[in-house]
Write a protein that holds these residues in place. Sequence first.
Motif, mmCIF file in Angstrom:
data_model
loop_
_atom_site.group_PDB
_atom_site.id
_atom_site.type_symbol
_atom_site.label_atom_id
_atom_site.label_comp_id
_atom_site.label_asym_id
_atom_site.label_seq_id
_atom_site.Cartn_x
_atom_site.Cartn_y
_atom_site.Cartn_z
ATOM 1 N N LEU A 67 14.786 -47.199 -11.128
ATOM 2 C CA LEU A 67 13.460 -47.108 -11.738
ATOM 3 C C LEU A 67 12.398 -46.742 -10.703
ATOM 4 C CD1 LEU A 67 13.777 -50.138 -14.129
ATOM 5 C CD2 LEU A 67 13.147 -47.836 -14.871
ATOM 6 N N ASP A 68 12.530 -47.278 -9.506
ATOM 7 C CA ASP A 68 11.545 -46.984 -8.451
ATOM 8 C C ASP A 68 11.587 -45.517 -8.035
ATOM 9 O OD1 ASP A 68 10.667 -49.596 -8.436
ATOM 10 O OD2 ASP A 68 11.855 -50.196 -6.699
ATOM 11 N N ARG A 69 12.754 -44.899 -8.126
ATOM 12 C CA ARG A 69 12.889 -43.489 -7.721
ATOM 13 C C ARG A 69 12.536 -42.521 -8.841
ATOM 14 N NH1 ARG A 69 18.060 -42.520 -3.881
ATOM 15 N NH2 ARG A 69 18.017 -44.422 -2.632
ATOM 16 N N ALA A 70 12.608 -42.996 -10.083
ATOM 17 C CA ALA A 70 12.506 -42.125 -11.245
ATOM 18 C C ALA A 70 11.059 -41.973 -11.721
ATOM 19 C CB ALA A 70 13.366 -42.687 -12.376
ATOM 20 N N VAL A 71 10.874 -41.062 -12.668
ATOM 21 C CA VAL A 71 9.609 -40.964 -13.400
ATOM 22 C C VAL A 71 9.873 -41.370 -14.841
ATOM 23 C CG1 VAL A 71 8.587 -39.185 -11.946
ATOM 24 C CG2 VAL A 71 9.957 -38.507 -13.915
ATOM 25 N N ARG A 72 8.868 -41.955 -15.459
ATOM 26 C CA ARG A 72 8.993 -42.423 -16.831
ATOM 27 C C ARG A 72 8.581 -41.307 -17.795
ATOM 28 N NH1 ARG A 72 6.895 -48.341 -18.772
ATOM 29 N NH2 ARG A 72 7.499 -48.226 -20.969
ATOM 30 N N ILE A 73 9.385 -41.114 -18.842
ATOM 31 C CA ILE A 73 9.052 -40.151 -19.892
ATOM 32 C C ILE A 73 8.467 -40.925 -21.064
ATOM 33 C CG2 ILE A 73 9.922 -38.347 -21.435
ATOM 34 C CD1 ILE A 73 12.115 -37.775 -19.449
ATOM 35 N N ARG A 74 7.197 -40.715 -21.316
ATOM 36 C CA ARG A 74 6.489 -41.494 -22.341
ATOM 37 C C ARG A 74 6.763 -40.996 -23.755
ATOM 38 N NH1 ARG A 74 1.831 -40.397 -22.530
ATOM 39 N NH2 ARG A 74 1.581 -38.690 -21.052
ATOM 40 N N GLY A 75 7.155 -39.741 -23.884
ATOM 41 C CA GLY A 75 7.409 -39.190 -25.208
ATOM 42 C C GLY A 75 7.694 -37.712 -25.117
ATOM 43 N N GLY A 76 7.706 -37.073 -26.271
ATOM 44 C CA GLY A 76 8.001 -35.655 -26.315
ATOM 45 C C GLY A 76 7.037 -34.924 -27.227
ATOM 46 N N VAL A 77 6.868 -33.645 -26.986
ATOM 47 C CA VAL A 77 6.021 -32.797 -27.814
ATOM 48 C C VAL A 77 6.810 -31.535 -28.159
ATOM 49 C CG1 VAL A 77 4.946 -31.755 -25.763
ATOM 50 C CG2 VAL A 77 3.818 -31.557 -27.981
ATOM 51 N N VAL A 78 6.671 -31.097 -29.405
ATOM 52 C CA VAL A 78 7.354 -29.891 -29.867
ATOM 53 C C VAL A 78 6.313 -28.821 -30.151
ATOM 54 C CG1 VAL A 78 8.896 -28.891 -31.580
ATOM 55 C CG2 VAL A 78 9.189 -31.271 -30.900
ATOM 56 N N ARG A 79 6.529 -27.625 -29.582
ATOM 57 C CA ARG A 79 5.583 -26.522 -29.740
ATOM 58 C C ARG A 79 6.302 -25.278 -30.249
ATOM 59 N NH1 ARG A 79 0.694 -26.856 -27.619
ATOM 60 N NH2 ARG A 79 0.581 -24.629 -27.095
ATOM 61 N N SER A 80 5.553 -24.405 -30.913
ATOM 62 C CA SER A 80 6.081 -23.132 -31.385
ATOM 63 C C SER A 80 4.913 -22.170 -31.576
ATOM 64 C CB SER A 80 6.829 -23.302 -32.716
ATOM 65 O OG SER A 80 7.371 -22.075 -33.157
ATOM 66 N N ASP A 81 5.069 -20.953 -31.076
ATOM 67 C CA ASP A 81 4.014 -19.935 -31.191
ATOM 68 C C ASP A 81 2.667 -20.431 -30.667
ATOM 69 O OD1 ASP A 81 5.574 -17.908 -32.189
ATOM 70 O OD2 ASP A 81 5.167 -18.391 -34.286
ATOM 71 N N GLY A 82 2.696 -21.223 -29.589
ATOM 72 C CA GLY A 82 1.459 -21.691 -28.982
ATOM 73 C C GLY A 82 0.812 -22.864 -29.685
ATOM 74 N N ARG A 83 1.451 -23.398 -30.720
ATOM 75 C CA ARG A 83 0.884 -24.517 -31.460
ATOM 76 C C ARG A 83 1.776 -25.747 -31.344
ATOM 77 N NH1 ARG A 83 0.521 -21.796 -37.230
ATOM 78 N NH2 ARG A 83 2.535 -21.070 -36.440
#
Length: 384
Positions: A67-83
């Motif tokens: 955990l000390d070496r890693a970065v935390r991923i808080r979530g995800g985002v999905v995009r398409s055609d710039g939106r």
Amino acid sequence: MPVRTTDVIVVGGGPVGILLAGLLAVRGVDVEVLEQRAEPSLRSRAIGIHPPSLRALEQLGVAGQVLDRAVRIRGGVVRSDGRTLGRMSFAPSADRTQSVISLPQTETEAVLRARFAELAPGRLRAGVTVTGVYDRGDRVAVDTVRTAGEAVETLEARYVVAADGARSLVRDLLGIRSAARTGGETYLMSDYPDTGEHPGEAVLFFERGGVVESFPLPGGRRRWVAMTEALLTEATSEDLAALIRDRTGVRLPPTDAVASAFSVQQRLAARLVAGRVVLIGDAAHQISPIGGQGMNLGWLDALQLAPALDRALREPDAAASVLGDYDRRRRRSARMAARQAGFNMAMGGPVQGLRLRARNGLVRMLAVPPASAVLARAFTMRWL
């Protein structure tokens, strides 16, 4: 001179095999690891570590280091055609072991090897190739040769675990089928400096030409993966950056990282237990790494197999039952993970016109409650 019999020999010293060996050593099991490579691999495909896997690392006593070496991923985002089509949150928690984190496999493997060296000094034997496996009823004989080609030796153990990867020699020696179920998709990946546009988030670009994925890494870097029409073994990081720019509009900074092309296969062994030999990790099941399931699924195998082997050693009469339970449960989990991986790949395939609009509509629907909570649980592997 009699051959010394070890409790367990683990064939394969990658992240899955070395984690299992460590979990066995914590329980006081006499375990030895045979690794064909003379030196640890510098390739770093797996980066995502999910909460169930952190439980295994916690049992081994290394969760804090990882955990000390890693970065935390808080979530995800999905995009398409710039939106933006939708966002997914991975339930923030004060308990760091409930996090989804990112750490290159090479660094994770170094932590695991160091811990195993503390628990079982000298029991990781590098540069050793297994050439034969023979179940003698009350023990297993393992023929080995030094990778350089000399010093043939036969070892014995009460149980042998095949953690030697998707092309498992042990599995083949036992004649266990591992038929391809689906697969064939190809991808190209590399690491670049992080531009800071999506701090702590995984980003999925569902574009007409195929999916592009991006994940944060420690040290101000980001991993980018793109689906390709063919296996581009000669492609460079500059080629990948150009593909990503054309497909998403994102311009990546220069990098000195080397691009890596890979194809996806989905396989499941016909059985995971053959007498006193047990399959684990990619030797047992191979699924798409898209979604970060491959290494984690192997670690969940180890989390169940370690106590099962410990009990089988202590209570021989219970061995068939506990190992049979391991076989059934892990095959079921592998099938679930394969279905999820198949869904991930289907969603990320190239689409046009009405199919593109339909897919984007489905993504929007899945990004709102209650579907979003179910999806987040699936992507963090909490039901495997």
